[in-house]
Write an enzyme that holds these catalytic residues in place. Structure first.
Site, PDB file in Angstrom:
ATOM      1  N   GLU A  42     -37.172  14.724 -80.213  1.00 51.75           N
ATOM      2  CA  GLU A  42     -36.642  14.464 -81.548  1.00 51.75           C
ATOM      3  C   GLU A  42     -37.035  15.669 -82.408  1.00 51.75           C
ATOM      4  OE1 GLU A  42     -37.917  10.870 -83.538  1.00 51.75           O
ATOM      5  OE2 GLU A  42     -36.684  11.370 -85.278  1.00 51.75           O
ATOM      6  N   ARG A  73     -48.619   9.567 -70.133  1.00 53.22           N
ATOM      7  CA  ARG A  73     -48.651  10.461 -71.273  1.00 53.22           C
ATOM      8  C   ARG A  73     -49.865  11.362 -71.171  1.00 53.22           C
ATOM      9  NH1 ARG A  73     -45.887   9.873 -76.150  1.00 53.22           N
ATOM     10  NH2 ARG A  73     -47.131  10.919 -77.715  1.00 53.22           N
ATOM     11  N   LYS A 116     -46.743  14.111 -83.178  1.00 57.71           N
ATOM     12  CA  LYS A 116     -46.098  14.961 -84.173  1.00 57.71           C
ATOM     13  C   LYS A 116     -46.359  14.450 -85.583  1.00 57.71           C
ATOM     14  CE  LYS A 116     -42.227  14.824 -81.855  1.00 57.71           C
ATOM     15  NZ  LYS A 116     -40.809  14.858 -81.509  1.00 57.71           N
TER      16      LYS A 116
HETATM   17  P1  ATP Z   1     -44.863  12.280 -80.702  1.00 54.92           P
HETATM   18  O1  ATP Z   1     -45.476  10.929 -80.600  1.00 54.92           O
HETATM   19  O2  ATP Z   1     -45.834  13.393 -80.667  1.00 54.92           O
HETATM   20  O3  ATP Z   1     -43.891  12.419 -81.815  1.00 54.92           O
HETATM   21  P2  ATP Z   1     -42.718  11.685 -79.060  1.00 54.92           P
HETATM   22  O4  ATP Z   1     -42.836  10.984 -77.779  1.00 54.92           O
HETATM   23  O5  ATP Z   1     -42.259  10.889 -80.221  1.00 54.92           O
HETATM   24  O6  ATP Z   1     -44.054  12.419 -79.375  1.00 54.92           O
HETATM   25  P3  ATP Z   1     -40.310  13.055 -78.541  1.00 54.92           P
HETATM   26  O7  ATP Z   1     -39.774  14.255 -79.218  1.00 54.92           O
HETATM   27  O8  ATP Z   1     -39.627  11.782 -78.755  1.00 54.92           O
HETATM   28  O9  ATP Z   1     -41.827  12.951 -78.971  1.00 54.92           O
HETATM   29  O10 ATP Z   1     -40.536  13.315 -77.013  1.00 54.92           O
HETATM   30  C1  ATP Z   1     -39.731  14.086 -76.156  1.00 54.92           C
HETATM   31  C2  ATP Z   1     -40.168  13.810 -74.739  1.00 54.92           C
HETATM   32  O11 ATP Z   1     -41.516  14.222 -74.563  1.00 54.92           O
HETATM   33  C3  ATP Z   1     -40.103  12.334 -74.389  1.00 54.92           C
HETATM   34  O12 ATP Z   1     -39.513  12.224 -73.116  1.00 54.92           O
HETATM   35  C4  ATP Z   1     -41.541  11.917 -74.338  1.00 54.92           C
HETATM   36  O13 ATP Z   1     -41.720  10.920 -73.370  1.00 54.92           O
HETATM   37  C5  ATP Z   1     -42.255  13.199 -73.952  1.00 54.92           C
HETATM   38  N1  ATP Z   1     -43.631  13.236 -74.449  1.00 54.92           N
HETATM   39  C6  ATP Z   1     -44.046  13.226 -75.729  1.00 54.92           C
HETATM   40  N2  ATP Z   1     -45.379  13.246 -75.803  1.00 54.92           N
HETATM   41  C7  ATP Z   1     -45.841  13.290 -74.532  1.00 54.92           C
HETATM   42  C8  ATP Z   1     -47.146  13.342 -73.937  1.00 54.92           C
HETATM   43  N3  ATP Z   1     -48.263  13.343 -74.673  1.00 54.92           N
HETATM   44  N4  ATP Z   1     -47.230  13.383 -72.582  1.00 54.92           N
HETATM   45  C9  ATP Z   1     -46.117  13.387 -71.835  1.00 54.92           C
HETATM   46  N5  ATP Z   1     -44.876  13.340 -72.322  1.00 54.92           N
HETATM   47  C10 ATP Z   1     -44.722  13.298 -73.657  1.00 54.92           C
HETATM   48 MG    MG Z   2     -40.705   9.843 -80.520  1.00 51.58          MG
END
Ligand code: ATP
Ligand code: MG
Length: 572
Positions: free
Chosen positions: A48, A272, A282
């Site tokens: 995102e 994760r 983020k």
């Molecule tokens: P955040 O909580 O930091 O905003 P998010 O999961 O909301 O992270 P996205 O931009 O939605 O961030 O994630 C893009 C991809 O990265 C998704 O497939 C998510 O599963 C993966 N991802 C995000 N954070 C992690 C992590 N700590 N370990 C492994 N994969 C991750």
């Molecule tokens: Mg997200």
């Protein structure tokens, strides 16, 4: 791994692929190809654009791109841009830069917003099939009706509207006849489902917000759940891999695809990444930026890829770390020291060695001829025979580290002290003879003698010294600012906070120390931003973009292991 075509060079792409240990994701893909469930492999990385990528995303990137590549498949970069209020093109741009820097390039570049028309048409299809309805409950009521893990939900009084009424209301939602938040489109599934995500999840909400790509075209926006699987399906994604928190969403992901009868994309979850003393969210990282707790998303203390790049971490070190962490089906936590280990290991192979003095102490070699300058041969990198050598000027007045001299040496202290002889790296043996102190009683100058027969570092009579120290010629030294970093948080789990406290209470107040009068060997005068070095005996350092001509700024990437600090601690 695909080499990048971008201007941000992918550095040090690995040469020979190493044999990779198997994991459940790899086995699943192999199995799906074998059984004929799929005949191709297509993955996507779906960030995102609401922040900069962090090292948790690096794990997802390595998995999405790495596994597709192994099976001759393709990977798309798809921006999951369904929350216009939080998203921005600044993030879209930084994400592309960071994915490329990490060493990957995508097949297609897409946005969920590319599919808004198709996704809207599919909503109409579900309404016509009696599988979706317009609900007039507001957000609070929807939450209340949803029930809890232990209590079933209640059906909305608007759940059984006719198809005609739903089509009419949904069209009017789209056309802007109703205020924000006043109505939603919901899937008609099961308010008693043990899975809360299946209790008539929201598909669309009314939101007057300018979207970074579609502008003001849309007044309704699809939710993550309604957009993600459909976008995957449009792109014929076979293996939609994501982190474990989405596992509860999988039944809904499948339900939408089955109802629509579209390409059967499949979601698979993995653990994760979590690292001690580090926050990977983020939202929280944005808070640090907004509250100016850090200098920006690329502050070298941030766990973002842009912060790590600025700090001097290499893409290869990050990939090696991610590979070593591996994948699993349960969340765990890895030590920050493990990441640092991989950074050190990579820099050890590639970073040229130079001499720099962070806390200078003046040394005068009384018997060295006034005005004489010798060019001493210095090896650039003992780990890399191709790295060659350079010369370093030697003269009568030098700087050494304050720490490398003690007027009264503690036990096991082998560096310079009155009457002791040490080796100056690439130089001569010197012996401390006398000291000059300032009014505060601090040593400000050490007078030494040198043995001219020890040039290059060995005594013809075979006598040994127990210590070799680094130095910089005072007249030739380049002044520099050096930024020393410690952990950004002082708690191992910085997200854990006491009642009424914010995670920012766990910030380490000493995470940045600025040294403004470091002395560098002259070869570093015009080092380009991003160049990495080992400052001998001190650690790895990287040139910061804040550098000015003749006044470089360095970031400490990571320290070398300091055996002295350990001995000193034990001795106490
Ligand atoms: P955040 O909580 O930091 O905003 P998010 O999961 O909301 O992270 P996205 O931009 O939605 O961030 O994630 C893009 C991809 O990265 C998704 O497939 C998510 O599963 C993966 N991802 C995000 N954070 C992690 C992590 N700590 N370990 C492994 N994969 C991750
Ligand atoms: Mg997200």
């Amino acid at each position: 791994m695909n080499p990048s075509k971008s201007s941000v060079e992918p550095e040090m792409a690995s040469s020979a692929p190493e044999p990779r240990p198997s994991n459940f994701l790899r086995e699943k893909i192999a199995d799906d190809l074998k059984t004929g469930k799929y005949h191709h492999v297509q993955t996507r990385f779906p960030p995102e654009p609401n922040g900069y990528l962090h090292i948790g995303h690096a794990k997802a990137i390595c998995i999405d791109f790495g596994l597709a590549d192994e099976f001759g498949g393709k990977t798309n970069l798809r921006f999951d841009d369904t929350n216009p209020e939080k998203e921005d093109t600044e993030y879209v741009d930084s994400i592309q830069q960071d994915v490329r820097w990490l060493g990957f390039d995508w097949e297609g570049l897409y946005y969920a917003s590319d599919y808004f028309d198709q996704i809207y048409d599919w909503a109409i299809q579900l309404i016509k099939a009696g599988k979706a309805y317009v609900d007039d409950l507001n957000a609070d009521q929807v939450r209340e009706y949803r029930g809890t893990l232990t209590q079933p939900g209640k059906e909305s009084p608007y759940r059984n509207r006719s198809v005609e009424e739903n089509l009419d209301l949904f069209t009017r939602m789209k056309n802007g006849e109703f205020p924000d938040g006043s109505r939603t489109l919901r899937a008609k599934i099961d308010m008693a489902s043990p899975n809360l995500n299946m209790r008539d999840p929201i598909m669309y909400r009314i939101l007057r917000a300018e979207h970074h790509r579609t502008g003001n075209k849309w007044l309704i926006y699809p939710t993550y759940d309604w957009a993600h699987g459909q976008s995957d399906s449009i792109e014929k994604v076979t293996h939609s891999m994501c982190s474990l928190e989405f596992a509860d969403h999988q039944p809904l992901y499948n339900w939408f695809i089955e109802q629509l009868g579209i390409f059967p994309s499949q979601q698979i979850e993995f653990d994760r990444l979590a690292i001690t003393y580090t926050l990977l969210s983020k939202r929280k990282l944005l808070q640090l930026v907004n509250e100016k707790r850090v200098s920006g998303w690329d502050d070298p203390r941030m766990p973002t890829l842009s912060g790590m790049r600025r700090r001097g971490y290499t893409p290869e070190a990050i990939r090696n770390f991610i590979a070593a962490v591996g994948v699993s089906r349960t969340n765990g936590i890895v030590e920050l020291e493990m990441l640092e280990h991989f950074v050190r290991e990579d820099l050890n192979k590639h970073a040229p060695r130079v001499m720099a003095v962070l806390k200078p102490l003046k040394i005068v070699i009384d018997n060295y001829p006034e005005g004489q300058v010798e060019q001493m041969d210095a090896v650039n990198n003992p780990e890399d025979p191709n790295a060659g050598s350079r010369t370093v000027p030697f003269s009568k007045t030098l700087y050494i580290e304050q720490d490398d001299f003690r007027e009264v040496p503690p036990p096991k202290y082998f560096r310079l002290s009155p009457g002791k002889e040490v080796r100056l790296r690439y130089g001569y043996f010197i012996t401390a003879k006398s000291i000059v102190k300032n009014a505060l009683g601090e040593v400000i100058e050490v007078h030494c003698t040198y043995d001219p027969s020890t040039r290059g570092g060995n005594a013809p009579d075979g006598r040994k010294v127990k210590s070799t120290i680094h130095w910089v010629s005072a007249a030739h030294a380049v002044d520099a600012e050096v930024r020393m970093y410690e952990k950004l948080f002082s708690k191992e789990d910085p997200g854990a906070v006491e009642e009424g406290q914010n995670f920012t209470a766990n910030l380490n107040p000493n995470s940045l120390e600025i040294i403004s009068d470091a002395k560098l060997e002259p070869s570093l005068a015009n080092a380009a931003a991003g160049t990495r070095y080992q400052f001998e005996r001190l650690g790895y350092f990287c040139v910061d973009p804040d550098s000015k001509a003749g006044k470089p700024v360095f970031n400490r990437t990571v320290a070398l292991k300091d055996s002295w600090a350990k001995i000193e601690k034990k001795g106490r």
